[in-house]
Design a protein around this motif. Structure first.
Motif, PDB file in Angstrom:
ATOM      1  N   ALA A 132       1.348   3.927   2.703  1.00 22.31           N
ATOM      2  CA  ALA A 132       1.192   2.581   2.149  1.00 22.31           C
ATOM      3  C   ALA A 132       1.254   2.557   0.628  1.00 22.31           C
ATOM      4  CB  ALA A 132      -0.124   1.967   2.627  1.00 22.31           C
ATOM      5  N   SER A 133       0.830   3.647  -0.018  1.00 21.82           N
ATOM      6  CA  SER A 133       0.789   3.650  -1.486  1.00 21.82           C
ATOM      7  C   SER A 133       2.021   4.282  -2.123  1.00 21.82           C
ATOM      8  CB  SER A 133      -0.467   4.374  -1.983  1.00 21.82           C
ATOM      9  OG  SER A 133      -0.453   5.742  -1.588  1.00 21.82           O
ATOM     10  N   LEU A 134       3.034   4.620  -1.334  1.00 25.97           N
ATOM     11  CA  LEU A 134       4.261   5.164  -1.921  1.00 25.97           C
ATOM     12  C   LEU A 134       4.923   4.104  -2.798  1.00 25.97           C
ATOM     13  CD1 LEU A 134       5.736   7.041   1.182  1.00 25.97           C
ATOM     14  CD2 LEU A 134       4.770   8.084  -0.885  1.00 25.97           C
ATOM     15  N   PRO A 135       5.641   4.528  -3.831  1.00 24.71           N
ATOM     16  CA  PRO A 135       6.234   3.546  -4.747  1.00 24.71           C
ATOM     17  C   PRO A 135       7.240   2.640  -4.047  1.00 24.71           C
ATOM     18  CG  PRO A 135       7.060   5.758  -5.192  1.00 24.71           C
ATOM     19  CD  PRO A 135       5.926   5.911  -4.232  1.00 24.71           C
ATOM     20  N   ASP A 136       7.341   1.406  -4.547  1.00 28.38           N
ATOM     21  CA  ASP A 136       8.246   0.430  -3.950  1.00 28.38           C
ATOM     22  C   ASP A 136       9.325  -0.042  -4.915  1.00 28.38           C
ATOM     23  OD1 ASP A 136       6.777  -1.092  -5.714  1.00 28.38           O
ATOM     24  OD2 ASP A 136       5.880  -2.387  -4.177  1.00 28.38           O
ATOM     25  N   ASP A 137       9.539   0.744  -5.991  1.00 24.77           N
ATOM     26  CA  ASP A 137      10.469   0.311  -7.031  1.00 24.77           C
ATOM     27  C   ASP A 137      11.837   0.972  -6.945  1.00 24.77           C
ATOM     28  OD1 ASP A 137       9.545   2.841  -7.649  1.00 24.77           O
ATOM     29  OD2 ASP A 137       9.438   2.485  -9.812  1.00 24.77           O
ATOM     30  N   ALA A 138      12.058   1.836  -5.952  1.00 24.21           N
ATOM     31  CA  ALA A 138      13.323   2.573  -5.873  1.00 24.21           C
ATOM     32  C   ALA A 138      13.453   3.154  -4.470  1.00 24.21           C
ATOM     33  CB  ALA A 138      13.364   3.687  -6.920  1.00 24.21           C
ATOM     34  N   PRO A 139      14.636   3.644  -4.093  1.00 22.61           N
ATOM     35  CA  PRO A 139      14.800   4.276  -2.786  1.00 22.61           C
ATOM     36  C   PRO A 139      13.859   5.472  -2.594  1.00 22.61           C
ATOM     37  CG  PRO A 139      16.941   3.777  -3.736  1.00 22.61           C
ATOM     38  CD  PRO A 139      15.931   3.505  -4.808  1.00 22.61           C
ATOM     39  N   LEU A 140      13.540   5.730  -1.333  1.00 19.56           N
ATOM     40  CA  LEU A 140      12.704   6.865  -0.948  1.00 19.56           C
ATOM     41  C   LEU A 140      13.531   7.807  -0.084  1.00 19.56           C
ATOM     42  CD1 LEU A 140       9.496   4.958   0.272  1.00 19.56           C
ATOM     43  CD2 LEU A 140       9.893   5.914  -2.008  1.00 19.56           C
ATOM     44  N   ILE A 141      13.520   9.079  -0.420  1.00 17.84           N
ATOM     45  CA  ILE A 141      14.116  10.088   0.448  1.00 17.84           C
ATOM     46  C   ILE A 141      12.968  10.963   0.935  1.00 17.84           C
ATOM     47  CG2 ILE A 141      15.709  12.035   0.612  1.00 17.84           C
ATOM     48  CD1 ILE A 141      17.595  10.556  -1.202  1.00 17.84           C
ATOM     49  N   VAL A 142      12.743  10.918   2.247  1.00 18.91           N
ATOM     50  CA  VAL A 142      11.507  11.415   2.842  1.00 18.91           C
ATOM     51  C   VAL A 142      11.787  12.592   3.772  1.00 18.91           C
ATOM     52  CG1 VAL A 142       9.467  10.764   4.198  1.00 18.91           C
ATOM     53  CG2 VAL A 142      10.627   9.044   2.772  1.00 18.91           C
ATOM     54  N   VAL A 143      10.929  13.599   3.697  1.00 17.70           N
ATOM     55  CA  VAL A 143      10.993  14.756   4.585  1.00 17.70           C
ATOM     56  C   VAL A 143       9.689  14.816   5.383  1.00 17.70           C
ATOM     57  CG1 VAL A 143      11.126  17.270   4.728  1.00 17.70           C
ATOM     58  CG2 VAL A 143      12.514  16.042   3.034  1.00 17.70           C
ATOM     59  N   ALA A 144       9.826  14.934   6.697  1.00 15.16           N
ATOM     60  CA  ALA A 144       8.658  15.064   7.579  1.00 15.16           C
ATOM     61  C   ALA A 144       8.896  16.264   8.491  1.00 15.16           C
ATOM     62  CB  ALA A 144       8.459  13.793   8.395  1.00 15.16           C
TER      63      ALA A 144
END
Length: 346
Positions: A132-144
């Motif tokens: 929920a607190s990840l930034p919202d100003d740019a694309p996210l590239i996420v690894v899980a």
């Protein structure tokens, strides 16, 4: 807090309010487990792919950098969910930098013990309690990587004429599974409703919620995600809940909080959750196939040339990632609409 505190608290809660859902038991056990130790490595309870070889993290990093590059090199954030010791992130970051990308790094991690280990390897990482607190100003590239398998599951058991939720009861801190109340038939996939008595269906509202939230963020902000875990394409019946301690199997209901509880990921349900969030889904594909397409053989050969004394160990590590774990583990990718097809999912 002593090691006995969690079993005592769970026993007291059950004594006061009655048996609890398996999902509640699993959530409490894993929260305590990860908050109080570093479980990784030969001296811990289990080993993950990044701890086997640097090749894994490097190829994940190159996958991320390639996606970012073909999307037009936008300003973007790099995120890892449940980063372990930070090994994957350190290897991925080194590979991404060589590819020309050095993004801000964000870790979604709640364990203070693991946060300390991660900070040693990636000193400037920013920590988050949840997505929920990840930034919202740019694309996210996420690894899980091996993240979804540790999220709580519910188990539904086919009884005589009805499906019932499995609950956890307690007798003098001895925890045991029991049949609970019947669940609505609508909860069960149509093809499984008439399964044989004793059949077990595992579902994970927690996995669905996290994936749907992330997919919605990615669809809105841009970016992509790769989830790598052990599991299957469902829905299927079968009990996969397991406890791991000292590299061996343990009783999942014994000594809660003292071993890792995981279950196979249903990649079909995970993909549907991502699509419901508005994202595009790719795969799943087997981990071994994915790593071969990303170039693990070329990377293994290069490492062996650089360190010939380790050539046999490098080959063994490659085999373990591609063959040993390669079929059980799968990779699923999620991208924002309009973003390019990610590498390894052709």
């Amino acid at each position: 807090m002593t090691d006995e505190a969690l079993p005592e608290r769970l026993a007291r809660a059950i004594a006061l309010a009655g048996p609890i859902p398996l999902s509640q038991f699993m959530a409490a056990a894993n929260a305590h487990y990860y908050a109080t130790r570093d479980p990784l490595g030969a001296g811990g309870d289990f080993v993950t792919a990044p701890e086997i070889s640097q090749m894994f993290g490097e190829l994940v990093g190159l996958w991320c950098a390639d996606l970012w590059d073909r999307a037009g090199r936008p300003p973007a954030h790099w995120v890892e969910l449940g980063p372990g010791r930070g090994t994957l992130a350190a290897d991925a970051r080194r590979a991404m930098a060589k590819a020309g990308w050095s993004p801000p790094v964000h870790f979604v991690e709640t364990s203070p013990v693991l946060r300390a280990a991660q900070a040693e390897r990636v000193a400037d990482a920013r920590f988050h309690e949840s997505v929920a607190s990840l930034p919202d100003d740019a694309p996210l590239i996420v690894v899980a990587n091996e993240f979804f398998d540790a999220l709580p599951i519910r188990q539904l058991v086919r009884g005589a004429g009805a499906w019932r939720e499995r609950l956890v009861a307690c007798q003098d801190t001895l925890f045991l599974p029991i049949a609970g109340p019947a669940v609505p038939e609508a909860v069960i996939p149509p093809g499984l409703r008439e399964a044989e008595p004793g059949a077990v269906l595992e579902i994970s509202p927690a996995q669905v919620a996290v994936m749907r939230d992330l997919a919605a963020r990615i669809a809105r902000q841009g970016g992509g995600l790769v989830a790598i875990d052990y599991g299957h394409e469902g829905p299927l019946t079968g009990e996969t809940l397991q406890a791991v301690r000292a590299h061996g199997h343990a009783n999942p209901f014994e000594s809660p909080g003292e071993h890792d509880l995981t279950a196979h990921v249903d990649f079909t349900t995970l993909a549907a959750a991502a699509q419901a969030g508005g994202a595009t889904v790719w795969g799943p594909v087997e981990q071994g196939e994915w790593l071969v397409k990303l170039g693990i053989d070329a990377r293994a050969a290069a490492l062996a040339r650089h360190a010939p004394e380790r050539a046999e160990a490098i080959v063994a590590d490659r085999q373990r990632l591609v063959t040993g774990m390669g079929t059980l583990f799968k990779a699923l990718a999620v991208t924002a609409p309009g973003w390019p097809q990610p590498a390894g999912f052709a």
